[in-house]
Design an enzyme around this catalytic site. Sequence first.
Site, mmCIF file in Angstrom:
data_model
loop_
_atom_site.group_PDB
_atom_site.id
_atom_site.type_symbol
_atom_site.label_atom_id
_atom_site.label_comp_id
_atom_site.label_asym_id
_atom_site.label_seq_id
_atom_site.Cartn_x
_atom_site.Cartn_y
_atom_site.Cartn_z
ATOM 1 N N CYS A 117 0.816 -1.226 0.000
ATOM 2 C CA CYS A 117 0.000 0.000 0.000
ATOM 3 C C CYS A 117 0.844 1.268 0.000
ATOM 4 O O CYS A 117 0.348 2.342 -0.314
ATOM 5 C CB CYS A 117 -0.953 -0.002 1.186
ATOM 6 S SG CYS A 117 -2.090 -1.382 1.134
ATOM 7 N N HIS A 257 -3.698 7.051 2.289
ATOM 8 C CA HIS A 257 -4.045 5.735 1.749
ATOM 9 C C HIS A 257 -5.445 5.375 2.231
ATOM 10 O O HIS A 257 -5.801 5.604 3.386
ATOM 11 C CB HIS A 257 -3.014 4.714 2.245
ATOM 12 C CG HIS A 257 -3.392 3.301 1.954
ATOM 13 N ND1 HIS A 257 -3.723 2.872 0.681
ATOM 14 C CD2 HIS A 257 -3.506 2.213 2.768
ATOM 15 C CE1 HIS A 257 -4.014 1.582 0.735
ATOM 16 N NE2 HIS A 257 -3.895 1.157 1.984
ATOM 17 N N ASN A 287 -10.183 -0.505 -0.787
ATOM 18 C CA ASN A 287 -8.725 -0.403 -0.731
ATOM 19 C C ASN A 287 -8.142 -0.982 -2.020
ATOM 20 O O ASN A 287 -8.205 -2.187 -2.257
ATOM 21 C CB ASN A 287 -8.216 -1.183 0.501
ATOM 22 C CG ASN A 287 -6.709 -1.101 0.673
ATOM 23 O OD1 ASN A 287 -6.000 -0.645 -0.211
ATOM 24 N ND2 ASN A 287 -6.232 -1.562 1.814
HETATM 25 O O1 UT7 Z 1 -4.010 -1.371 3.334
HETATM 26 C C1 UT7 Z 1 -3.241 -2.067 4.261
HETATM 27 C C2 UT7 Z 1 -3.679 -1.821 5.554
HETATM 28 N N1 UT7 Z 1 -4.912 -2.518 5.880
HETATM 29 C C3 UT7 Z 1 -5.666 -1.968 6.777
HETATM 30 O O2 UT7 Z 1 -5.340 -0.871 7.202
HETATM 31 C C4 UT7 Z 1 -6.839 -2.711 7.371
HETATM 32 C C5 UT7 Z 1 -6.793 -2.518 8.848
HETATM 33 N N2 UT7 Z 1 -7.856 -3.178 9.574
HETATM 34 C C6 UT7 Z 1 -9.141 -2.839 9.477
HETATM 35 O O3 UT7 Z 1 -9.518 -2.009 8.675
HETATM 36 C C7 UT7 Z 1 -10.108 -3.461 10.447
HETATM 37 O O4 UT7 Z 1 -9.399 -4.113 11.462
HETATM 38 C C8 UT7 Z 1 -11.129 -4.434 9.798
HETATM 39 C C9 UT7 Z 1 -12.114 -3.666 8.940
HETATM 40 C C10 UT7 Z 1 -10.395 -5.469 8.968
HETATM 41 C C11 UT7 Z 1 -11.939 -5.143 10.878
HETATM 42 O O5 UT7 Z 1 -12.615 -4.177 11.669
HETATM 43 P P1 UT7 Z 1 -12.538 -4.254 13.262
HETATM 44 O O6 UT7 Z 1 -13.357 -3.172 13.775
HETATM 45 O O7 UT7 Z 1 -11.072 -4.276 13.613
HETATM 46 O O8 UT7 Z 1 -13.240 -5.633 13.523
HETATM 47 P P2 UT7 Z 1 -12.692 -6.857 14.362
HETATM 48 O O9 UT7 Z 1 -11.722 -7.635 13.550
HETATM 49 O O10 UT7 Z 1 -12.291 -6.372 15.710
HETATM 50 O O11 UT7 Z 1 -14.026 -7.710 14.505
HETATM 51 C C12 UT7 Z 1 -15.145 -7.226 15.246
HETATM 52 C C13 UT7 Z 1 -16.275 -8.214 15.071
HETATM 53 C C14 UT7 Z 1 -15.851 -9.668 15.268
HETATM 54 O O12 UT7 Z 1 -16.930 -10.341 15.908
HETATM 55 P P3 UT7 Z 1 -16.888 -10.630 17.479
HETATM 56 O O13 UT7 Z 1 -15.630 -11.415 17.718
HETATM 57 O O14 UT7 Z 1 -16.860 -9.277 18.133
HETATM 58 O O15 UT7 Z 1 -18.159 -11.373 17.703
HETATM 59 C C15 UT7 Z 1 -15.683 -10.178 13.867
HETATM 60 O O16 UT7 Z 1 -15.880 -11.563 13.765
HETATM 61 O O17 UT7 Z 1 -16.789 -8.130 13.734
HETATM 62 C C16 UT7 Z 1 -16.773 -9.437 13.154
HETATM 63 N N3 UT7 Z 1 -16.517 -9.289 11.707
HETATM 64 C C17 UT7 Z 1 -17.497 -9.101 10.807
HETATM 65 N N4 UT7 Z 1 -18.816 -8.985 10.916
HETATM 66 C C18 UT7 Z 1 -19.528 -8.768 9.800
HETATM 67 C C19 UT7 Z 1 -15.315 -9.303 11.075
HETATM 68 N N5 UT7 Z 1 -15.506 -9.129 9.765
HETATM 69 C C20 UT7 Z 1 -16.838 -8.998 9.575
HETATM 70 C C21 UT7 Z 1 -17.632 -8.781 8.436
HETATM 71 N N6 UT7 Z 1 -18.976 -8.670 8.599
HETATM 72 N N7 UT7 Z 1 -17.110 -8.660 7.201
#
Ligand code: UT7
Length: 334
Positions: A117, A257, A287
């Site tokens: 990225c 980004h 992204n």
């Molecule tokens: O370009 C390179 C750099 N990349 C990035 O910068 C990406 C960085 N990371 C992120 O943008 C975020 O961490 C994500 C968007 C990938 C995830 O968001 P988050 O707020 O960090 O979610 P999380 O991983 O903490 O998950 C929260 C909850 C979980 O459920 P529980 O354990 O709380 O019951 C996940 O299982 O959301 C759940 N979850 C989803 N729910 C619905 C994870 N993905 C999804 C989904 N739809 N697609």
Amino acid sequence: MRLKSSAVITGVGGYVPDNILSNSDLEKMVETNSEWIVSRTGIRERRILTDKSLATSDMATWAIKDLLNNTKVSPDEIDCVIIATSTPDHLLLSTASIVCDKADLTHAWATDVNAACSGFLYAFTMGASLVEGGRYKKVIVVGADQNSAIINYKDRNTCILFGDGAGAVLIEPTTDDVGLIDSVFKTDGKGREHLYVPAGGSKCPATPESVADRKHFIQQDGRIVFKAAINGMTDTCTAILKRNDLDILDIDWLIPHQANYRIIHAVGDHLGLPAERVKVNIDRYGNTTAATIPLCLWDFKDDFKYNDNIILTAFGAGFSWGATYLKWGKLRTA
Ligand code: UT7
């Protein structure tokens, strides 16, 4: 303090595929919902290159053709092409070579840069250095990625995030007081296992097992990358402000980004920049890895005025990250 600056962006081009993958389409593919995706990432739709006969080089070629058309520069005037991509058409052979052929860049030498990225940011500074050195007069830098080729559409942690696209800039010498001024870049290989494609390279060549185990797709530890991205972009933007004796309110535009709207928002907030000066198009493209920043330049170029202070900032796999400070110049017009 201002370093020698004599390389300026004089043209912008872009390409995104027509095919839209919306949040409601994804609801039919994995257990997710549009409200979660929008509130957690800001993404509403992404563009996907669906024609199997096309690849990253085609998107990069169309972005360059758009750039050449916008600037009325002839393909044979281009001295050098640098393509930032982590989804090359082939493992052995630069995508830039293919693009030179497809875009008729008959006099250019060309190579790829892989910094995920952060690729466009790194490549832009490399391209500008070639111009500042005085040996090259017209350098094209492209950020292009076909992420759909390395996404597991059964993994809701990653498939909602990424899209395909390409953006290109033309860099030329200038005697005016505009152009690229400074960059602060960082690389920390200790972050490598939090965001990568495990197989397909020399460490783990393709085998039936690696394919069955889905090791050729992006794997990401989202929470770790999320925090590191906010800290990394905020720190390097702060460093560049300090080094160039700038107050944050001297900055007209921050172009971050586009990985997650919450990351973008947090970086703007930490820096103290009003939200209207932070450019965002993640809602439409998701992204696109190395393409996010040039696609922002392409989308928002009409908002930038001569002499505007702009900071570009990125964070990505590696980890790799940084910030670049430039003053907007004058675009060639058709
Ligand atoms: O370009 C390179 C750099 N990349 C990035 O910068 C990406 C960085 N990371 C992120 O943008 C975020 O961490 C994500 C968007 C990938 C995830 O968001 P988050 O707020 O960090 O979610 P999380 O991983 O903490 O998950 C929260 C909850 C979980 O459920 P529980 O354990 O709380 O019951 C996940 O299982 O959301 C759940 N979850 C989803 N729910 C619905 C994870 N993905 C999804 C989904 N739809 N697609």
